[in-house]
Design a protein around this motif. Structure first.
Motif, mmCIF file in Angstrom:
data_model
loop_
_atom_site.group_PDB
_atom_site.id
_atom_site.type_symbol
_atom_site.label_atom_id
_atom_site.label_comp_id
_atom_site.label_asym_id
_atom_site.label_seq_id
_atom_site.Cartn_x
_atom_site.Cartn_y
_atom_site.Cartn_z
ATOM 1 N N LEU A 293 -35.705 39.443 51.958
ATOM 2 C CA LEU A 293 -36.741 39.363 53.489
ATOM 3 C C LEU A 293 -36.162 40.841 53.908
ATOM 4 O O LEU A 293 -36.210 40.662 55.133
ATOM 5 C CB LEU A 293 -36.406 38.153 54.288
ATOM 6 C CG LEU A 293 -37.134 36.964 53.181
ATOM 7 C CD1 LEU A 293 -37.156 35.313 54.844
ATOM 8 C CD2 LEU A 293 -38.215 36.854 52.534
ATOM 9 N N ASP A 294 -34.575 40.856 53.458
ATOM 10 C CA ASP A 294 -33.134 42.038 54.184
ATOM 11 C C ASP A 294 -32.237 42.995 53.142
ATOM 12 O O ASP A 294 -32.810 42.080 51.921
ATOM 13 C CB ASP A 294 -33.181 41.649 55.449
ATOM 14 C CG ASP A 294 -32.156 40.670 55.188
ATOM 15 O OD1 ASP A 294 -31.774 39.655 54.443
ATOM 16 O OD2 ASP A 294 -31.350 40.373 56.903
ATOM 17 N N GLY A 295 -31.678 43.643 53.691
ATOM 18 C CA GLY A 295 -30.900 44.280 53.337
ATOM 19 C C GLY A 295 -29.263 43.394 52.700
ATOM 20 O O GLY A 295 -29.049 42.458 52.737
ATOM 21 N N VAL A 296 -28.255 44.464 53.121
ATOM 22 C CA VAL A 296 -26.911 43.767 52.997
ATOM 23 C C VAL A 296 -26.786 44.568 54.597
ATOM 24 O O VAL A 296 -26.601 45.681 54.611
ATOM 25 C CB VAL A 296 -26.233 44.226 51.979
ATOM 26 C CG1 VAL A 296 -26.789 43.197 50.949
ATOM 27 C CG2 VAL A 296 -26.331 45.828 51.569
ATOM 28 N N PRO A 297 -25.324 44.453 54.736
ATOM 29 C CA PRO A 297 -24.796 44.674 56.659
ATOM 30 C C PRO A 297 -24.625 46.151 55.999
ATOM 31 O O PRO A 297 -24.580 46.680 56.997
ATOM 32 C CB PRO A 297 -23.906 43.505 57.028
ATOM 33 C CG PRO A 297 -23.873 42.174 56.404
ATOM 34 C CD PRO A 297 -24.680 42.996 54.965
ATOM 35 N N THR A 298 -23.377 45.983 55.123
ATOM 36 C CA THR A 298 -22.707 47.884 55.113
ATOM 37 C C THR A 298 -23.842 48.821 54.859
ATOM 38 O O THR A 298 -23.190 49.434 54.950
ATOM 39 C CB THR A 298 -21.908 47.678 53.358
ATOM 40 O OG1 THR A 298 -22.736 46.916 52.331
ATOM 41 C CG2 THR A 298 -21.226 46.393 53.817
ATOM 42 N N LEU A 323 -36.110 43.392 59.282
ATOM 43 C CA LEU A 323 -37.412 42.487 58.352
ATOM 44 C C LEU A 323 -37.946 43.876 57.447
ATOM 45 O O LEU A 323 -38.781 44.444 57.705
ATOM 46 C CB LEU A 323 -37.852 42.112 59.283
ATOM 47 C CG LEU A 323 -37.343 40.611 59.858
ATOM 48 C CD1 LEU A 323 -38.004 40.370 60.889
ATOM 49 C CD2 LEU A 323 -36.320 39.914 58.733
ATOM 50 N N TYR A 324 -38.244 43.144 55.606
ATOM 51 C CA TYR A 324 -38.533 43.581 55.167
ATOM 52 C C TYR A 324 -40.416 43.047 54.625
ATOM 53 O O TYR A 324 -41.318 43.601 54.263
ATOM 54 C CB TYR A 324 -38.347 43.386 53.690
ATOM 55 C CG TYR A 324 -37.190 44.070 53.378
ATOM 56 C CD1 TYR A 324 -36.194 45.491 54.235
ATOM 57 C CD2 TYR A 324 -36.288 44.255 52.212
ATOM 58 C CE1 TYR A 324 -35.737 46.523 54.198
ATOM 59 C CE2 TYR A 324 -34.816 44.953 52.066
ATOM 60 C CZ TYR A 324 -34.989 45.548 53.001
ATOM 61 O OH TYR A 324 -33.064 46.555 52.878
ATOM 62 N N TRP A 325 -40.235 41.917 55.286
ATOM 63 C CA TRP A 325 -41.937 41.490 55.287
ATOM 64 C C TRP A 325 -42.347 40.791 56.181
ATOM 65 O O TRP A 325 -41.950 40.917 57.514
ATOM 66 C CB TRP A 325 -42.067 39.644 54.374
ATOM 67 C CG TRP A 325 -41.594 39.744 53.173
ATOM 68 C CD1 TRP A 325 -40.261 40.172 52.508
ATOM 69 C CD2 TRP A 325 -41.902 39.448 52.346
ATOM 70 N NE1 TRP A 325 -40.379 40.115 51.389
ATOM 71 C CE2 TRP A 325 -41.609 39.910 51.024
ATOM 72 C CE3 TRP A 325 -43.777 39.305 51.972
ATOM 73 C CZ2 TRP A 325 -42.220 39.741 49.955
ATOM 74 C CZ3 TRP A 325 -44.245 38.785 50.769
ATOM 75 C CH2 TRP A 325 -43.205 38.607 49.413
ATOM 76 N N ALA A 348 -31.834 36.058 52.595
ATOM 77 C CA ALA A 348 -32.212 36.945 53.927
ATOM 78 C C ALA A 348 -30.067 36.617 54.362
ATOM 79 O O ALA A 348 -29.594 35.613 54.595
ATOM 80 C CB ALA A 348 -32.587 35.001 54.830
ATOM 81 N N THR A 349 -29.808 37.514 54.368
ATOM 82 C CA THR A 349 -28.878 37.845 54.498
ATOM 83 C C THR A 349 -28.044 37.691 56.437
ATOM 84 O O THR A 349 -26.838 37.640 56.864
ATOM 85 C CB THR A 349 -27.917 39.463 54.184
ATOM 86 O OG1 THR A 349 -28.903 40.332 54.930
ATOM 87 C CG2 THR A 349 -27.705 39.047 52.837
ATOM 88 N N GLY A 350 -28.837 38.214 57.209
ATOM 89 C CA GLY A 350 -28.500 37.791 58.668
ATOM 90 C C GLY A 350 -29.876 37.443 59.601
ATOM 91 O O GLY A 350 -30.394 36.409 58.647
ATOM 92 N N ASP A 351 -28.899 36.934 60.604
ATOM 93 C CA ASP A 351 -29.428 35.461 61.439
ATOM 94 C C ASP A 351 -30.711 36.083 61.193
ATOM 95 O O ASP A 351 -32.040 35.046 62.095
ATOM 96 C CB ASP A 351 -28.751 35.120 62.684
ATOM 97 C CG ASP A 351 -28.414 36.533 63.268
ATOM 98 O OD1 ASP A 351 -28.646 37.476 63.446
ATOM 99 O OD2 ASP A 351 -27.516 36.113 64.079
ATOM 100 N N ALA A 352 -31.582 36.991 61.750
ATOM 101 C CA ALA A 352 -32.421 37.588 62.139
ATOM 102 C C ALA A 352 -33.742 37.135 61.173
ATOM 103 O O ALA A 352 -35.232 36.426 60.659
ATOM 104 C CB ALA A 352 -33.141 38.501 62.347
ATOM 105 N N SER A 353 -32.889 36.903 59.907
ATOM 106 C CA SER A 353 -34.119 36.965 58.505
ATOM 107 C C SER A 353 -34.425 35.981 58.309
ATOM 108 O O SER A 353 -35.253 34.807 58.005
ATOM 109 C CB SER A 353 -32.831 37.436 57.350
ATOM 110 O OG SER A 353 -32.197 37.477 57.190
#
Length: 546
Positions: A293-298, A323-325, A348-353
């Motif tokens: 659903l998303d990537g990584v913070p870095t 978001l990727y979707w 899903a690495t983030g709180d939005a994803s």
């Protein structure tokens, strides 16, 4: 006649925190009775053998609910090992040394580069130094998230990538402010490099087989009896099938098949689901679709509710990632998974994803079939408003990688993510208080180059790294959980998340005899010694490992 074996000792069944028995019986690989030795003898009838385990304790085999078998095994068996603390000079020196063992034109492939180090390499000056260190060899180095790569000019040439090459969807060929390629590949551009490098291997099947054997041997030695492979591709299925046919596969494997292109090139989506189903066997179960659903913070690709810090090229004080979707596409694909009988494992690495995944779950749970089994993987950041929704929506929290204590990856993420968000990382205690299933996973080889599940278990309790590290910092210590809860996350609760709780995860009648004998009673030693735990022996389906 069926032979029955009784095992006796100090046995923690994992059914509950304080559930201990003196003995259990095994016949045809299944636990048939538990209790006192006398009760088990009576239940077992004629007994072929009694095994007394006097040292340490017996407990269910560990379940790693999220790892990458092929990547981890390939790293161990074939590739240049980098430590995430290595700086640019150390990386260059190791690349130079590694080339001495290679044939002309052979790729230098390795990792892992620490998240805190990666931004310092994203420039044309390092690219030139990497070209010199490689002596003409193409280079592909992975970071500690496994979502990004650092390559050199020879690799870019082999990929057919120039400064004029357009970025693919959900990927970036990183350029500096003058438009020059730096050699950094973010997200799906890394799959391009992986695909070209893979084609250069002389005997890909033999290489894959060696990688898988190496990974499985390492996991078995650590007391792991079941894993969920987080991105199973066709070559991985083929390698596992060969091991199964040869009688060499001694691991229960739940496969997760990418629904869209991922970090390795190859067949994905419904074609992979269909072809993967043909590889179902005694030990390999293709049960989940993998969503990202998303990537990584870095690389600023994690989707967050709060803005990123303005660092490392981010000049937008309101930037929150993407978001990727779309929600509609995600819901439609989850419904399709339910139709196909597949669960969904959602990165899903983030709180939005995480919120998007839960929003999608809320919709599909209203369907007649209730939607698919769902796990939200990583979920290191969760809005307080969303904590209770995991249990409410029957969505498992797939906790990985081991970032709940200080590490180069944790520190690297902290450079990008707002301090307020970082302060609430990994809310295990709050999740458990809501009744959520919290399953433990390593995400190996992500995060730490050396896999030790006992360190991950210990860290859930201490929120600190190994005492030998000399680092007394903690990570959100208020969310520390008990050792019983941490061990449950790597046994009983992971079995629930993987949909195999009726088969394994506890020692009780009717379940597979998947258990381990360890060298200490981890409930009685100092918690900061748990990571020193050694496995004396491991049994899968009642069969003892070598």
């Amino acid at each position: 006649m069926t032979n029955t074996t009784i095992y006796t000792g100090k046995i923690w069944t994992a059914i509950a925190d304080d559930h201990w028995v003196e003995a259990f019986a095994v016949a045809d690989g299944i636990v048939t009775a538990t209790g006192t030795l006398e009760d088990v003898r009576q239940a077992a009838g004629e007994v072929a053998d009694v095994v007394e385990i006097t040292d340490g304790i017996v407990m269910p085999g560990l379940i790693d609910g999220h790892l990458h078998l092929s990547l981890g095994g390939t790293q161990l068996a074939h590739e240049l090992p980098l430590d995430p603390t290595d700086d640019a000079d150390a990386i260059l020196a190791k690349v130079t040394d590694w080339t001495s063992r290679l044939e002309p034109g052979e790729w230098v492939i390795g990792g892992i580069i620490g998240s805190g180090v990666l931004p310092t390499l994203n420039n044309v000056e390092f690219l030139a130094k990497l070209d010199e260190a490689a002596g003409g060899h193409p280079v592909l180095l992975r970071d500690d998230t496994m979502h990004n790569r650092q390559v050199n000019s020879a690799a870019l040439e082999a990929m057919g990538v120039t400064a004029q090459t357009e970025d693919p969807e959900d990927g970036t060929y990183v350029r500096d402010d003058q438009g020059r390629l730096t050699g950094a590949l973010w997200e799906l551009t890394g799959a391009v490099a992986e695909g070209v490098a893979a084609k250069s291997h002389k005997d890909a099947q033999a290489r894959q087989a060696t990688a898988l054997r190496t990974a499985l041997d390492r996991l078995s030695a650590l007391g792991i009896t079941t894993v969920q492979d987080a991105a199973t591709m066709l070559p991985h299925f083929e390698g596992l099938a060969a091991l199964e046919e040869a009688g060499e596969l001694e691991m229960r494997i739940i496969a997760s098949m990418p629904i869209r292109p991922f970090i390795e090139a190859g067949t994905v989506g419904e074609e992979l689901f269909e072809r993967g189903a043909a590889f179902e066997s005694e030990h390999v179960k293709p049960r989940f679709a993998k969503f990202v659903l998303d990537g990584v913070p870095t690389t600023l690709t994690t989707a967050l509710l709060q803005p990123y810090k303005c660092v490392h090229g981010n000049h937008d004080p309101e930037f929150r990632g993407e978001l990727y979707w779309s929600l509609d596409d995600l819901v439609a694909s989850l419904r399709r998974c339910a139709e196909l009988g597949l669960g969904a494992k959602l990165h899903a690495t983030g709180d939005a994803s995480v919120r998007q995944a839960l929003d999608a779950a809320a919709i599909v749970r209203q369907d007649a079939n209730g939607g698919p089994a769902m796990q939200i993987a990583h979920m290191s950041f969760i809005s307080e408003a969303d904590l209770g929704r995991f249990a409410e929506l029957n969505v498992a929290a797939d906790a990985c990688p081991f970032m709940w204590f200080p590490s180069p990856l944790t520190d690297g993420v902290g450079e990008f993510v707002a301090d307020e968000t970082m302060a609430n990382i990994w809310p295990f205690k709050d999740l458990l208080a809501t009744g959520a299933v919290v399953a433990g996973g390593s995400d190996w080889p992500v995060g730490l180059p050396v896999l030790n599940p006992w360190l991950g278990i210990e860290g859930m309790v201490t929120r600190q790294g190994a005492v030998e590290d000399g680092d007394d910092r903690t990570v959100n210590i208020g969310q520390a959980i008990t050792l019983h809860q941490a061990l449950a996350a790597f046994t009983r609760e992971s079995a629930k998340a993987l949909g195999i709780a009726e088969t394994t995860g506890t020692i009780e009648p009717g379940k597979s005899a998947d258990f381990i004998a360890i060298d200490r009673n981890v409930f009685e030693v100092p918690t900061r010694d748990v990571h020193h735990t050694r496995v004396i022996r491991r049994w899968l389906g009642g069969v003892a490992g070598e």
